[in-house]
Scaffold this motif. Structure first.
Motif, PDB file in Angstrom:
ATOM      1  N   CYS A   1     -14.703 -33.981  28.453  1.00 38.71           N
ATOM      2  CA  CYS A   1     -14.871 -33.054  29.300  1.00 38.71           C
ATOM      3  C   CYS A   1     -13.666 -32.446  29.628  1.00 38.71           C
ATOM      4  CB  CYS A   1     -15.514 -33.407  30.581  1.00 38.71           C
ATOM      5  SG  CYS A   1     -14.782 -34.664  31.692  1.00 38.71           S
ATOM      6  N   ALA A   2     -13.609 -31.294  30.168  1.00 42.35           N
ATOM      7  CA  ALA A   2     -12.390 -30.430  30.498  1.00 42.35           C
ATOM      8  C   ALA A   2     -12.771 -29.391  31.659  1.00 42.35           C
ATOM      9  CB  ALA A   2     -12.002 -29.800  29.275  1.00 42.35           C
ATOM     10  N   MET A   3     -11.642 -29.144  32.440  1.00 44.13           N
ATOM     11  CA  MET A   3     -11.879 -28.339  33.532  1.00 44.13           C
ATOM     12  C   MET A   3     -10.743 -27.094  33.266  1.00 44.13           C
ATOM     13  SD  MET A   3     -11.057 -29.329  37.505  1.00 44.13           S
ATOM     14  CE  MET A   3     -12.334 -30.655  37.774  1.00 44.13           C
ATOM     15  N   SER A   4     -11.541 -25.993  33.910  1.00 43.79           N
ATOM     16  CA  SER A   4     -10.824 -24.787  33.771  1.00 43.79           C
ATOM     17  C   SER A   4     -10.924 -23.817  35.004  1.00 43.79           C
ATOM     18  CB  SER A   4     -11.572 -23.639  32.746  1.00 43.79           C
ATOM     19  OG  SER A   4     -11.068 -22.555  32.831  1.00 43.79           O
ATOM     20  N   GLY A   5      -9.654 -23.449  35.351  1.00 43.51           N
ATOM     21  CA  GLY A   5      -9.495 -22.539  36.508  1.00 43.51           C
ATOM     22  C   GLY A   5     -10.279 -21.291  36.375  1.00 43.51           C
ATOM     23  N   ARG A   6     -10.721 -20.714  35.359  1.00 41.93           N
ATOM     24  CA  ARG A   6     -11.640 -19.668  35.288  1.00 41.93           C
ATOM     25  C   ARG A   6     -12.874 -19.892  35.504  1.00 41.93           C
ATOM     26  NH1 ARG A   6     -10.534 -17.080  29.587  1.00 41.93           N
ATOM     27  NH2 ARG A   6     -11.219 -15.134  30.671  1.00 41.93           N
ATOM     28  N   GLY A   7     -13.210 -19.990  36.914  1.00 39.29           N
ATOM     29  CA  GLY A   7     -14.593 -20.487  37.396  1.00 39.29           C
ATOM     30  C   GLY A   7     -15.870 -19.682  37.016  1.00 39.29           C
ATOM     31  N   TYR A   8     -15.565 -18.398  37.110  1.00 34.83           N
ATOM     32  CA  TYR A   8     -16.644 -17.417  36.890  1.00 34.83           C
ATOM     33  C   TYR A   8     -16.907 -17.249  35.303  1.00 34.83           C
ATOM     34  CZ  TYR A   8     -15.780 -15.838  41.597  1.00 34.83           C
ATOM     35  OH  TYR A   8     -15.766 -15.933  43.065  1.00 34.83           O
ATOM     36  N   TYR A   9     -16.197 -17.832  34.561  1.00 34.29           N
ATOM     37  CA  TYR A   9     -16.532 -17.794  33.152  1.00 34.29           C
ATOM     38  C   TYR A   9     -16.805 -19.144  32.551  1.00 34.29           C
ATOM     39  CZ  TYR A   9     -13.986 -13.381  34.080  1.00 34.29           C
ATOM     40  OH  TYR A   9     -13.729 -12.354  34.588  1.00 34.29           O
ATOM     41  N   THR A  10     -17.223 -18.961  31.300  1.00 32.16           N
ATOM     42  CA  THR A  10     -17.593 -20.045  30.333  1.00 32.16           C
ATOM     43  C   THR A  10     -16.659 -20.340  29.183  1.00 32.16           C
ATOM     44  OG1 THR A  10     -19.216 -18.897  29.212  1.00 32.16           O
ATOM     45  CG2 THR A  10     -19.993 -20.375  31.078  1.00 32.16           C
TER      46      THR A  10
ATOM     47  N   ARG B   1     -14.374 -20.759  25.702  1.00 30.32           N
ATOM     48  CA  ARG B   1     -14.815 -21.660  24.498  1.00 30.32           C
ATOM     49  C   ARG B   1     -13.442 -22.114  23.731  1.00 30.32           C
ATOM     50  NH1 ARG B   1     -19.860 -20.286  21.345  1.00 30.32           N
ATOM     51  NH2 ARG B   1     -21.275 -19.599  23.295  1.00 30.32           N
ATOM     52  N   SER B   2     -12.243 -21.816  24.366  1.00 33.05           N
ATOM     53  CA  SER B   2     -11.147 -22.194  23.776  1.00 33.05           C
ATOM     54  C   SER B   2     -10.296 -23.284  24.460  1.00 33.05           C
ATOM     55  CB  SER B   2     -10.115 -21.092  23.850  1.00 33.05           C
ATOM     56  OG  SER B   2      -8.790 -21.487  23.459  1.00 33.05           O
ATOM     57  N   VAL B   3      -9.743 -24.251  23.760  1.00 33.85           N
ATOM     58  CA  VAL B   3      -9.420 -25.291  24.296  1.00 33.85           C
ATOM     59  C   VAL B   3      -8.021 -25.106  25.271  1.00 33.85           C
ATOM     60  CG1 VAL B   3     -10.088 -27.162  22.588  1.00 33.85           C
ATOM     61  CG2 VAL B   3      -7.967 -25.779  22.079  1.00 33.85           C
ATOM     62  N   TYR B   4      -7.489 -23.797  24.872  1.00 30.61           N
ATOM     63  CA  TYR B   4      -6.412 -23.235  25.549  1.00 30.61           C
ATOM     64  C   TYR B   4      -6.602 -22.851  27.070  1.00 30.61           C
ATOM     65  CZ  TYR B   4      -4.410 -23.912  21.161  1.00 30.61           C
ATOM     66  OH  TYR B   4      -3.981 -24.133  19.848  1.00 30.61           O
ATOM     67  N   ASP B   5      -7.965 -22.705  27.518  1.00 32.05           N
ATOM     68  CA  ASP B   5      -8.466 -22.153  28.649  1.00 32.05           C
ATOM     69  C   ASP B   5      -8.779 -23.188  29.644  1.00 32.05           C
ATOM     70  OD1 ASP B   5     -10.174 -19.539  27.065  1.00 32.05           O
ATOM     71  OD2 ASP B   5      -8.391 -19.518  28.613  1.00 32.05           O
ATOM     72  N   TYR B   6      -8.484 -24.745  29.162  1.00 34.16           N
ATOM     73  CA  TYR B   6      -8.491 -25.626  29.967  1.00 34.16           C
ATOM     74  C   TYR B   6      -7.320 -26.697  30.379  1.00 34.16           C
ATOM     75  CZ  TYR B   6     -13.610 -24.915  29.231  1.00 34.16           C
ATOM     76  OH  TYR B   6     -14.800 -24.263  29.129  1.00 34.16           O
ATOM     77  N   GLY B   7      -7.000 -26.833  31.436  1.00 32.06           N
ATOM     78  CA  GLY B   7      -5.809 -27.414  31.683  1.00 32.06           C
ATOM     79  C   GLY B   7      -6.116 -28.902  31.942  1.00 32.06           C
ATOM     80  N   ASP B   8      -7.242 -29.542  32.117  1.00 27.86           N
ATOM     81  CA  ASP B   8      -7.448 -30.985  32.507  1.00 27.86           C
ATOM     82  C   ASP B   8      -8.437 -31.646  31.770  1.00 27.86           C
ATOM     83  OD1 ASP B   8      -6.924 -29.633  35.583  1.00 27.86           O
ATOM     84  OD2 ASP B   8      -5.472 -31.374  35.097  1.00 27.86           O
ATOM     85  N   TRP B   9      -8.137 -32.663  31.132  1.00 29.69           N
ATOM     86  CA  TRP B   9      -9.175 -33.271  30.058  1.00 29.69           C
ATOM     87  C   TRP B   9      -9.564 -34.813  30.601  1.00 29.69           C
ATOM     88  CZ3 TRP B   9     -11.069 -30.761  25.777  1.00 29.69           C
ATOM     89  CH2 TRP B   9     -10.471 -29.381  25.635  1.00 29.69           C
ATOM     90  N   GLY B  10     -10.440 -35.242  30.304  1.00 29.06           N
ATOM     91  CA  GLY B  10     -10.854 -36.512  30.446  1.00 29.06           C
ATOM     92  C   GLY B  10     -10.264 -37.339  28.690  1.00 29.06           C
ATOM     93  N   GLN B  11     -10.487 -38.766  28.965  1.00 32.53           N
ATOM     94  CA  GLN B  11     -10.087 -39.516  27.935  1.00 32.53           C
ATOM     95  C   GLN B  11     -10.975 -39.531  26.633  1.00 32.53           C
ATOM     96  OE1 GLN B  11     -11.898 -40.614  30.410  1.00 32.53           O
ATOM     97  NE2 GLN B  11     -13.130 -42.169  29.395  1.00 32.53           N
ATOM     98  N   GLY B  12     -12.109 -39.025  27.158  1.00 30.54           N
ATOM     99  CA  GLY B  12     -13.244 -38.955  25.855  1.00 30.54           C
ATOM    100  C   GLY B  12     -14.196 -40.028  25.832  1.00 30.54           C
ATOM    101  N   THR B  13     -15.408 -39.935  25.258  1.00 34.44           N
ATOM    102  CA  THR B  13     -16.318 -41.153  24.861  1.00 34.44           C
ATOM    103  C   THR B  13     -16.957 -40.825  23.654  1.00 34.44           C
ATOM    104  OG1 THR B  13     -18.270 -42.247  26.012  1.00 34.44           O
ATOM    105  CG2 THR B  13     -18.142 -39.697  26.136  1.00 34.44           C
ATOM    106  N   GLN B  14     -17.153 -41.981  22.981  1.00 37.34           N
ATOM    107  CA  GLN B  14     -17.524 -41.982  21.424  1.00 37.34           C
ATOM    108  C   GLN B  14     -19.011 -42.011  21.460  1.00 37.34           C
ATOM    109  OE1 GLN B  14     -15.692 -42.117  18.484  1.00 37.34           O
ATOM    110  NE2 GLN B  14     -17.719 -41.694  17.450  1.00 37.34           N
ATOM    111  N   VAL B  15     -19.507 -40.895  20.661  1.00 43.21           N
ATOM    112  CA  VAL B  15     -20.821 -40.933  20.337  1.00 43.21           C
ATOM    113  C   VAL B  15     -21.160 -41.052  18.624  1.00 43.21           C
ATOM    114  CG1 VAL B  15     -22.870 -39.251  20.171  1.00 43.21           C
ATOM    115  CG2 VAL B  15     -21.449 -39.526  22.472  1.00 43.21           C
ATOM    116  N   THR B  16     -21.950 -41.892  18.554  1.00 39.03           N
ATOM    117  CA  THR B  16     -22.121 -42.463  17.065  1.00 39.03           C
ATOM    118  C   THR B  16     -23.729 -42.050  16.805  1.00 39.03           C
ATOM    119  OG1 THR B  16     -20.269 -43.735  17.101  1.00 39.03           O
ATOM    120  CG2 THR B  16     -21.958 -43.696  15.275  1.00 39.03           C
ATOM    121  N   VAL B  17     -23.921 -41.218  15.902  1.00 36.94           N
ATOM    122  CA  VAL B  17     -25.540 -41.182  15.757  1.00 36.94           C
ATOM    123  C   VAL B  17     -25.990 -41.540  14.104  1.00 36.94           C
ATOM    124  CG1 VAL B  17     -27.413 -39.511  15.453  1.00 36.94           C
ATOM    125  CG2 VAL B  17     -25.465 -39.078  17.108  1.00 36.94           C
TER     126      VAL B  17
END
Length: 125
Positions: A96-105, A107-123
Motif C-alpha cells: 500500500c502507498a500514500m499520495s499527496g494528490r488527494g483528489y486523484y487516483t 497509477r504511477s509509483v512516482y506519485d506515491y511518497g510513502d510505502w508499506g513493507q509489503g505482504t505476500q499473496v500466493t495463489v
C-alpha cells in the motif's frame, strides 16, 4: 512521519478470496489518496487500485477490475483491498502507498511518497 503496515496476505487456492488491510499512522491519511501495488518476482511493481481521499472515486488495473475492491475507513486510518476470484497470476508482494494528490487516483509509483513493507499473496492452482 507516515508509517504504513499491511496485513492479510497468505496462501489461497485459485478462486478464493483474501482481504488486505493497510493501517497508517500520521495525520495526513484523510487528506491523501491511497493505492495498492504489487510486485511479482522478476517483474516491475505494478498498479492495482487507488482511491481518493474521500473514497468517492476509485480506479483499477484492467487485470483486477471486477474482482478486486478498494475501500477506506478514514476514522480508522485504514485502507482495504478485497480480492475475490483470485488467480495464480495474482501471486505477488502487495504494497500500500500514500499520495499527496488527494483528489486523484494516481497509477504511477512516482506519485506515491510513502510505502508499506509489503505482504505476500500466493495463489495456488
Amino acid at each position: 512521519q507516515v508509517q504504513l503496515v499491511e496485513t492479510g496476505g497468505g496462501l489461497v487456492q485459485a478462486g478464493g478470496s483474501l482481504r488486505l488491510s493497510c493501517a497508517a499512522s500520521g495525520r495526513t491519511f484523510s487528506s491523501s489518496s491511497l493505492g495498492w501495488f504489487r510486485q511479482a518476482p522478476g517483474k516491475e511493481r505494478e498498479f492495482v487500485a487507488a482511491i481518493t481521499k474521500s473514497g468517492s472515486v476509485t480506479s483499477y488495473a484492467d487485470s483486477v477490475k471486477g474482482r478486486f475492491t478498494i475501500s477506506r475507513d478514514n476514522a480508522k486510518n485504514t485502507v482495504y483491498l478485497q480480492m475475490n476470484s483470485l488467480k495464480p497470476e495474482d501471486t505477488a508482494v502487495y504494497y500500500c502507498a500514500m499520495s499527496g494528490r488527494g483528489y486523484y487516483t494516481p497509477r504511477s509509483v512516482y506519485d506515491y511518497g510513502d510505502w508499506g513493507q509489503g505482504t505476500q499473496v500466493t495463489v495456488s492452482s
